[in-house]
Design a protein around this motif. Structure first.
Motif, PDB file in Angstrom:
ATOM      1  N   THR A 162       0.869  -1.190   0.000  1.00 18.22           N
ATOM      2  CA  THR A 162       0.000   0.000   0.000  1.00 18.22           C
ATOM      3  C   THR A 162       0.903   1.236   0.000  1.00 18.22           C
ATOM      4  N   ASP A 163       0.297   2.417  -0.065  1.00 20.92           N
ATOM      5  CA  ASP A 163       1.042   3.676   0.001  1.00 20.92           C
ATOM      6  C   ASP A 163       1.095   4.250   1.411  1.00 20.92           C
ATOM      7  N   ARG A 164       0.521   3.573   2.379  1.00 22.32           N
ATOM      8  CA  ARG A 164       0.429   4.104   3.740  1.00 22.32           C
ATOM      9  C   ARG A 164       1.723   3.900   4.513  1.00 22.32           C
ATOM     10  N   LYS A 165       1.902   4.734   5.549  1.00 26.22           N
ATOM     11  CA  LYS A 165       3.008   4.602   6.490  1.00 26.22           C
ATOM     12  C   LYS A 165       2.423   4.650   7.894  1.00 26.22           C
ATOM     13  N   GLY A 166       3.108   4.016   8.829  1.00 19.46           N
ATOM     14  CA  GLY A 166       2.649   4.033  10.209  1.00 19.46           C
ATOM     15  C   GLY A 166       3.806   4.187  11.165  1.00 19.46           C
ATOM     16  N   ILE A 167       3.474   4.446  12.418  1.00 24.18           N
ATOM     17  CA  ILE A 167       4.480   4.669  13.449  1.00 24.18           C
ATOM     18  C   ILE A 167       4.534   3.457  14.377  1.00 24.18           C
ATOM     19  N   LEU A 168       5.741   3.123  14.822  1.00 24.57           N
ATOM     20  CA  LEU A 168       5.934   1.976  15.688  1.00 24.57           C
ATOM     21  C   LEU A 168       7.120   2.187  16.604  1.00 24.57           C
ATOM     22  N   ASN A 169       7.288   1.279  17.565  1.00 19.37           N
ATOM     23  CA  ASN A 169       8.438   1.235  18.446  1.00 19.37           C
ATOM     24  C   ASN A 169       9.634   0.800  17.607  1.00 19.37           C
ATOM     25  N   ALA A 170      10.678   1.593  17.570  1.00 18.88           N
ATOM     26  CA  ALA A 170      11.862   1.280  16.758  1.00 18.88           C
ATOM     27  C   ALA A 170      12.890   0.444  17.518  1.00 18.88           C
ATOM     28  N   ILE A 171      12.598   0.084  18.761  1.00 17.91           N
ATOM     29  CA  ILE A 171      13.516  -0.732  19.554  1.00 17.91           C
ATOM     30  C   ILE A 171      13.134  -2.198  19.342  1.00 17.91           C
ATOM     31  N   ALA A 172      13.860  -2.903  18.486  1.00 17.73           N
ATOM     32  CA  ALA A 172      13.457  -4.246  18.056  1.00 17.73           C
ATOM     33  C   ALA A 172      13.537  -5.299  19.157  1.00 17.73           C
ATOM     34  N   ASN A 173      14.420  -5.122  20.142  1.00 13.35           N
ATOM     35  CA  ASN A 173      14.610  -6.175  21.138  1.00 13.35           C
ATOM     36  C   ASN A 173      13.811  -5.962  22.422  1.00 13.35           C
ATOM     37  N   GLU A 174      12.919  -4.971  22.445  1.00 13.26           N
ATOM     38  CA  GLU A 174      12.161  -4.692  23.664  1.00 13.26           C
ATOM     39  C   GLU A 174      10.767  -4.186  23.313  1.00 13.26           C
ATOM     40  N   SER A 175       9.768  -4.757  23.954  1.00 11.11           N
ATOM     41  CA  SER A 175       8.371  -4.368  23.707  1.00 11.11           C
ATOM     42  C   SER A 175       7.998  -3.202  24.621  1.00 11.11           C
ATOM     43  N   ILE A 176       8.047  -2.012  24.071  1.00  8.88           N
ATOM     44  CA  ILE A 176       7.709  -0.800  24.817  1.00  8.88           C
ATOM     45  C   ILE A 176       6.500  -0.164  24.135  1.00  8.88           C
ATOM     46  N   PRO A 177       5.426   0.140  24.890  1.00  6.27           N
ATOM     47  CA  PRO A 177       4.262   0.774  24.265  1.00  6.27           C
ATOM     48  C   PRO A 177       4.602   2.135  23.658  1.00  6.27           C
ATOM     49  N   VAL A 178       3.931   2.438  22.546  1.00  6.89           N
ATOM     50  CA  VAL A 178       4.011   3.770  21.953  1.00  6.89           C
ATOM     51  C   VAL A 178       2.896   4.602  22.579  1.00  6.89           C
ATOM     52  N   GLU A 179       3.244   5.795  23.019  1.00  2.00           N
ATOM     53  CA  GLU A 179       2.291   6.687  23.676  1.00  2.00           C
ATOM     54  C   GLU A 179       1.884   7.796  22.710  1.00  2.00           C
TER      55      GLU A 179
END
Length: 178
Positions: A68-85
């Protein structure tokens, strides 16, 4: 409605029921940043806490939605599950996040008031999966509602996985002075 008011509504991305829509179509993908703020609407995105497994600074990043043409935001720390606020400049009464994620991810959205108290929660135990390699990863929506939401957090991807938000829709609270 005056011309200035009509332009203001158009600039905020508001639709008929007062809902404001925020997408990330014009941001740069693939570049980790400490936080992101939508300057037009004042909504800010960052990790909910610093990483605990290393000394690197926490980062969020925009990621392309494959096929698709969409983009989204995510946690960029691959080794740790941290919520995005996701913080709002003024309290809102409803927030819908359009999300997609990696195989094996769950999805959790929690709404908080200004005092940091959880006021609503919604979740999905498993994100939808593609039905074929030529198909995009399916999107889905999670909505929270409360009288005065100051911020929401989304999480659920395991370390090495991802949960991406590519659209935020929120309803501002009515101005009590009016």
């Amino acid at each position: 409605m005056t011309l200035a008011a009509m332009l203001s509504v158009a600039l905020l991305g508001a639709i008929s029921d007062g809902e404001v829509v925020l997408t990330f179509d014009k941001v740069e993908a693939g570049k980790p940043v400490p936080s992101y703020k939508d300057e037009d609407r004042g909504v800010e995105f960052a990790l909910s806490r610093p990483p605990a497994k290393g000394k690197a600074a926490g980062r969020v990043m925009f990621f392309p939605h494959l096929k698709t043409d969409r983009k989204g935001i995510l946690n960029a720390i691959a080794n740790e599950s941290i919520p995005v606020e996701v913080r709002f400049p003024k309290p809102v009464s409803r927030v819908t996040l359009e999300l997609w994620g990696s195989i094996g991810s769950a999805a959790l959205v929690e709404a908080y008031d200004k005092d940091g108290k959880v006021v609503d929660t919604t979740k999905r135990d498993k994100v939808p999966e593609r039905t074929g390699p030529e198909k995009p990863v399916p999107s889905f929506e999670l909505t929270v509602k409360a009288t005065a939401i100051a911020y929401v957090r989304f999480s659920g991807a395991p370390p090495g996985g991802y949960l991406v938000c590519d659209e935020v829709r929120f309803t501002p609270r009515p101005d009590p002075a009016k």
